[in-house]
Design a protein around this motif. Structure first.
Motif, PDB file in Angstrom:
ATOM      1  N   GLU A  23       0.828  -1.216   0.000  1.00  0.00           N
ATOM      2  CA  GLU A  23       0.000   0.000   0.000  1.00  0.00           C
ATOM      3  C   GLU A  23       0.862   1.265   0.000  1.00  0.00           C
ATOM      4  N   PHE A  24       1.850   1.305   0.882  1.00  0.00           N
ATOM      5  CA  PHE A  24       2.659   2.510   1.007  1.00  0.00           C
ATOM      6  C   PHE A  24       3.651   2.660  -0.141  1.00  0.00           C
ATOM      7  N   TRP A  25       4.055   1.552  -0.755  1.00  0.00           N
ATOM      8  CA  TRP A  25       4.874   1.627  -1.961  1.00  0.00           C
ATOM      9  C   TRP A  25       4.076   2.325  -3.061  1.00  0.00           C
ATOM     10  N   ILE A  26       2.803   1.941  -3.176  1.00  0.00           N
ATOM     11  CA  ILE A  26       1.924   2.565  -4.175  1.00  0.00           C
ATOM     12  C   ILE A  26       1.757   4.053  -3.890  1.00  0.00           C
ATOM     13  N   VAL A  27       1.520   4.395  -2.632  1.00  0.00           N
ATOM     14  CA  VAL A  27       1.374   5.810  -2.252  1.00  0.00           C
ATOM     15  C   VAL A  27       2.637   6.590  -2.610  1.00  0.00           C
ATOM     16  N   GLY A  28       3.796   6.073  -2.211  1.00  0.00           N
ATOM     17  CA  GLY A  28       5.053   6.765  -2.471  1.00  0.00           C
ATOM     18  C   GLY A  28       5.335   6.920  -3.952  1.00  0.00           C
ATOM     19  N   LYS A  29       5.111   5.859  -4.714  1.00  0.00           N
ATOM     20  CA  LYS A  29       5.361   5.915  -6.156  1.00  0.00           C
ATOM     21  C   LYS A  29       4.375   6.859  -6.850  1.00  0.00           C
TER      22      LYS A  29
END
Length: 127
Positions: A72-78
């Motif tokens: 989830e947070f990888w998606i947010v950051g990217k």
């Protein structure tokens, strides 16, 4: 009870640092070479150092990071990183502000939970 709360907060913070580092990396790449880009690079590095510290805490309490939160947070950051290239100044600043505001409260909660769960030595790094 407090260890479970501490685990939850540390997992979220650990993944949140990933999102922040990825967002700062994208922001840095969207800037021309110079002082601003160097500053953003230093902030990205600090986020990765925070993540390492949180990872060590999770390891010490015997809990792994959350695979779901990491995704989830990888998606947010990217997503924020990509928007930095099209959104001008506002998108990266807004995204960073939102992530950092949540981090402050999260770390305060983590410090309280660490103290209550008997991990007093976590308090100082968390605040």
């Amino acid at each position: 009870m407090e260890k479970a709360r501490l685990t939850s907060i540390l997992r979220k913070a650990y993944s949140g640092e990933l999102a922040a580092a990825l967002a700062y990396a994208g922001h840095g790449r969207s800037l021309p070479p110079g002082e601003d880009r160097s500053t953003i690079g230093r902030i990205e590095h600090e986020e990765l150092l925070h993540r390492l510290e949180l990872g060590k805490m999770l390891e010490e309490i015997g809990e792994p990071p959350s695979a779901v939160r990491e995704i989830e947070f990888w998606i947010v950051g990217k997503t924020i990183a990509c928007l930095c290239h099209v959104g001008g100044w506002f998108i990266p600043m807004y995204g960073a502000g939102r992530l950092e505001a949540g981090n402050v409260r999260e770390y305060e909660d983590a410090a309280r939970s660490a103290r209550a769960a008997g991990y007093e030595h976590f308090v100082r790094p968390l605040v």
